[in-house]
Design a protein around this motif. Structure first.
Motif, PDB file in Angstrom:
ATOM      1  N   LEU A 130     119.179  -6.136 130.479  1.00 23.23           N
ATOM      2  CA  LEU A 130     117.046  -5.896 130.944  1.00 23.23           C
ATOM      3  C   LEU A 130     116.512  -6.862 131.170  1.00 23.23           C
ATOM      4  O   LEU A 130     115.562  -6.673 132.232  1.00 23.23           O
ATOM      5  CB  LEU A 130     117.443  -6.247 128.845  1.00 23.23           C
TER       6      LEU A 130
ATOM      7  N   THR B 107     109.526  -4.675 121.329  1.00 16.90           N
ATOM      8  CA  THR B 107     110.144  -6.202 121.748  1.00 16.90           C
ATOM      9  C   THR B 107     109.190  -6.236 122.611  1.00 16.90           C
ATOM     10  O   THR B 107     110.712  -6.060 124.100  1.00 16.90           O
ATOM     11  CB  THR B 107     111.534  -5.394 121.512  1.00 16.90           C
ATOM     12  N   THR B 124     109.686  -3.841 127.286  1.00 20.56           N
ATOM     13  CA  THR B 124     111.318  -3.420 127.335  1.00 20.56           C
ATOM     14  C   THR B 124     111.397  -1.815 127.373  1.00 20.56           C
ATOM     15  O   THR B 124     110.783  -1.874 126.841  1.00 20.56           O
ATOM     16  CB  THR B 124     112.051  -4.111 126.694  1.00 20.56           C
ATOM     17  N   PRO B 126     112.961   0.342 125.355  1.00 25.99           N
ATOM     18  CA  PRO B 126     113.922  -0.236 123.956  1.00 25.99           C
ATOM     19  C   PRO B 126     115.045   0.677 123.882  1.00 25.99           C
ATOM     20  O   PRO B 126     116.582   0.897 123.718  1.00 25.99           O
ATOM     21  CB  PRO B 126     113.534   0.554 123.081  1.00 25.99           C
ATOM     22  N   SER B 129     118.319  -0.740 125.347  1.00 22.66           N
ATOM     23  CA  SER B 129     118.234  -2.484 125.507  1.00 22.66           C
ATOM     24  C   SER B 129     119.216  -2.586 125.129  1.00 22.66           C
ATOM     25  O   SER B 129     120.035  -2.313 124.442  1.00 22.66           O
ATOM     26  CB  SER B 129     116.938  -2.377 124.444  1.00 22.66           C
TER      27      SER B 129
END
Lengths: 162, 162
Positions: A130, B107, B124, B126, B129
């Motif tokens: 990430l 997040t 981000t 998800p 992730s």
DNA sequence: GAAGTTTATGTTATGTTATCACGTCTCGGG
DNA sequence: CCCGAGACGTGATAACATAACATAAACTTC
């Protein structure tokens, strides 16, 4: 409160402390680093507990063993260990834990169980990480990453279901 | 030391504070939450500074404005804001920052520049992730994740090259 | 509308985490 | 032999965070 904190799996770690210390000893010698008595003992303490320990918890144990009793004693030893990959700081807990995979170059991710306080160190796949994606798209150069998740570990989920 | 902290891009934020506060006001009313004067002022302070601020920094500003001058005043307001997604705590810095994307379920990942102290909030994805992968493979249930990277932002990389 | 409940704020005090500054010792190099 | 670097001990203090208790406003229940 903390029946089996190592990656949430039970195991016998009667020998693993000694093994890990020996391994640390070896790798420090190789790298020209001094694994002094305080530092070695600090690592042992973290390995023995096998959970995240506050600096003052470590300090108390060190003081018991005849080392200095002032905060810098613990912080300096912990700094050394974290700097050289033998331990990690869990930012969320302001606590320290022995590295589960010393030697590997890794960006560890931690799973913190809020029910039993266990902390597991998970491996991350650096290839589709990430954060490296983010770094690429933003032009940001990452020198250190913190990945920490808080939640419930498999054991506690099972226990709760009962 | 901190020329353009917002995602490392320059921008005019003469209006964005007011806009963000109005938006927060609206969403709190919608959710039945009380965005009281201390809380609103705390959010304004974070938005005005547009960087990570320690609780005691916030407290000092609140005290100047006639609010209480004891730590719980700041911590309670910051707790409210973080709990409801209007601000985030940067664990690495023991500091707080206004949320860059309030309303979104997200997040967030933070990029902390150690050179200029700017903090950017990155989105981000998800779906793939890192942490949800880990959760799947280990059976761990994540309730909250912390993703923080420390390094050098594009601006400081450019500056250093000069 | 009086009594009780919840929520928010303020204050005092204290607890917890982390660092600074200084002195000493030891070890290896010049 | 002297010196500089690194490690360690200590006292002091800084920085971050919460506990416990009192007051006040808003709401609700009778």
């Amino acid at each position: 409160m903390d029946p089996n904190p190592i990656g949430f799996h039970k195991h016998d770690h009667s020998h693993c402390v000694a093994d890990a210390v020996a391994e640390a000893d070896r790798s420090c010698r190789e790298a020209g680093l001094q694994l002094t008595p305080v530092r070695k003992r600090t690592l042992e303490i973290l390995l023995e507990e096998h959970r995240a320990l506050g600096a003052y918890d470590v300090l108390a144990r060190l003081a018991e063993d005849g080392f200095g009793s002032q905060p810098p004693v613990a912080y300096r030893a912990l700094d050394f260990l974290t700097k050289h990959g033998l331990a990690h700081k869990i930012e969320r807990l302001n606590a320290f834990i022995a590295c589960a995979h010393p030697g590997d170059i890794h960006t560890p991710a931690f799973l913190i169980c809020t029910s039993c306080n266990a902390v597991a160190e998970a491996e991350t796949d650096p290839s589709h990480s990430l954060l490296s994606q983010i770094a690429e798209t933003t032009g940001f150069h990452i020198s250190k990453a913190v990945l920490e998740a808080e939640g419930t570990c498999p054991n506690c989920i099972t226990d709760a279901a009962k």
